[in-house]
Design an enzyme around this catalytic site. Sequence first.
Site, PDB file in Angstrom:
ATOM      1  N   SER A 108     -52.997  73.139  60.634  1.00 40.58           N
ATOM      2  CA  SER A 108     -52.222  72.056  60.037  1.00 40.58           C
ATOM      3  C   SER A 108     -50.749  72.411  60.098  1.00 40.58           C
ATOM      4  O   SER A 108     -50.375  73.572  59.880  1.00 40.58           O
ATOM      5  CB  SER A 108     -52.654  71.838  58.579  1.00 40.58           C
ATOM      6  OG  SER A 108     -51.915  70.789  57.987  1.00 40.58           O
ATOM      7  N   HIS A 122     -46.136  65.519  61.473  1.00 42.34           N
ATOM      8  CA  HIS A 122     -47.314  66.160  60.884  1.00 42.34           C
ATOM      9  C   HIS A 122     -48.446  66.114  61.910  1.00 42.34           C
ATOM     10  O   HIS A 122     -48.603  65.135  62.627  1.00 42.34           O
ATOM     11  CB  HIS A 122     -47.731  65.415  59.614  1.00 42.34           C
ATOM     12  CG  HIS A 122     -49.165  65.624  59.236  1.00 42.34           C
ATOM     13  ND1 HIS A 122     -50.150  64.686  59.496  1.00 42.34           N
ATOM     14  CD2 HIS A 122     -49.795  66.665  58.632  1.00 42.34           C
ATOM     15  CE1 HIS A 122     -51.308  65.142  59.058  1.00 42.34           C
ATOM     16  NE2 HIS A 122     -51.128  66.335  58.547  1.00 42.34           N
ATOM     17  N   ASN A 124     -52.695  67.776  62.285  1.00 40.38           N
ATOM     18  CA  ASN A 124     -53.748  68.731  61.945  1.00 40.38           C
ATOM     19  C   ASN A 124     -55.017  68.415  62.704  1.00 40.38           C
ATOM     20  O   ASN A 124     -55.272  67.257  63.061  1.00 40.38           O
ATOM     21  CB  ASN A 124     -53.984  68.803  60.430  1.00 40.38           C
ATOM     22  CG  ASN A 124     -54.808  67.661  59.913  1.00 40.38           C
ATOM     23  OD1 ASN A 124     -56.037  67.704  59.923  1.00 40.38           O
ATOM     24  ND2 ASN A 124     -54.137  66.613  59.444  1.00 40.38           N
ATOM     25  N   VAL A 125     -55.758  69.442  62.979  1.00 43.14           N
ATOM     26  CA  VAL A 125     -57.082  69.337  63.586  1.00 43.14           C
ATOM     27  C   VAL A 125     -57.995  70.295  62.838  1.00 43.14           C
ATOM     28  O   VAL A 125     -57.627  71.431  62.573  1.00 43.14           O
ATOM     29  CB  VAL A 125     -57.062  69.658  65.094  1.00 43.14           C
ATOM     30  CG1 VAL A 125     -56.538  68.479  65.894  1.00 43.14           C
ATOM     31  CG2 VAL A 125     -56.232  70.897  65.400  1.00 43.14           C
ATOM     32  N   ARG A 126     -59.194  69.837  62.506  1.00 39.75           N
ATOM     33  CA  ARG A 126     -60.075  70.647  61.672  1.00 39.75           C
ATOM     34  C   ARG A 126     -61.531  70.297  61.926  1.00 39.75           C
ATOM     35  O   ARG A 126     -61.855  69.220  62.427  1.00 39.75           O
ATOM     36  CB  ARG A 126     -59.762  70.427  60.187  1.00 39.75           C
ATOM     37  CG  ARG A 126     -59.970  68.984  59.750  1.00 39.75           C
ATOM     38  CD  ARG A 126     -59.457  68.727  58.347  1.00 39.75           C
ATOM     39  NE  ARG A 126     -59.659  67.334  57.961  1.00 39.75           N
ATOM     40  CZ  ARG A 126     -58.853  66.334  58.253  1.00 39.75           C
ATOM     41  NH1 ARG A 126     -57.755  66.591  58.959  1.00 39.75           N
ATOM     42  NH2 ARG A 126     -59.112  65.103  57.872  1.00 39.75           N
ATOM     43  N   GLY A 275     -58.049  76.471  47.061  1.00 36.59           N
ATOM     44  CA  GLY A 275     -57.370  77.041  48.214  1.00 36.59           C
ATOM     45  C   GLY A 275     -56.069  77.732  47.845  1.00 36.59           C
ATOM     46  O   GLY A 275     -55.628  77.744  46.695  1.00 36.59           O
TER      47      GLY A 275
END
Length: 316
Positions: A108, A122, A124-126, A275
Amino acid sequence: MGTLLSNNPAVAGARAYFEQLQARITEAVEALEGPEGQGGARFRSDAWQRPADSPLQGDGTTRILEGGRVFERAGCGFSHVSGPRLPPSATEHRPGLAGAPFEAMGVSLVFHPQNPHVPTVHMNVRMIAAAQPGEEPVCWFGGGMDLTPFYAHEEDARHFHRACRDALVPFGDDLYPRFKTWCDEYFYLKHRDEQRGVGGIFFDDFSELGFDRSLAMTRSVGDGFLGAYVPIVQRRVDQPYGEREREFQLYRRGRYVEFNLVWDRGTHFGLQSGGRTESILLSMPPLAAWSYQREWPAGSPEAELTTRFLQRRDWL
């Protein structure tokens, strides 16, 4: 840790991919910054591992650059964590997995530029896996990228959206229109009735192409990021600006903070699951401003941003 994903041989290289993606992106940002002796900043790399008694287990690396020639703050984090219970933000569309053990990994980033003519970005890859006791793991993917300009530059928005489309075309002509609409609907400040930016693509809870193709699509989005953003930075980084533009940039950054804290599911997921707070909040800008019912002159570039430019539209 890592039993849900690690036991699947098809994802053995997923962690290596995400770590390599983080390295490629941060190296490209340092190249944009230029030599250290000429004001170019470098990333600080903060490798971390969760203690044995923490709510989450796992590790990751947060890379953060601050006070650079091009970027006032750029954060790019990799994480690979597992936990005993999926938080509510992750089970909205999968109620059967409420409270199930889970594992998640991904990259991210949020980059906040110095020059107000360079947009914030921005990406992100998840991937996430979860399973109730005695059941096979369910795996799904999420991510995307979106652009948040402070001043209207149509060619930048069009370039960004073309790159988003090109990343998805190999996996189906219907994906870009769907994910573009999803992005417009997601990055929307309901309490302001404003779009956060000009959008891009967004997807979540995605597995409809099967595991291998869904993972390949997610990787294509990650791989497409630099081509989508770097040319925009290069085009705008030396454009002149003054105190007025800087003041407006800080004011609009306030909207960015509002969205991330009030509406963003990724922020909620990280905080709800226990987290690492510093890594979760790397998306925050170093400086932002708010003013009460601030109005900008009609027809000014500042007024035009929200009245004309930050509207849901076809950028292709």
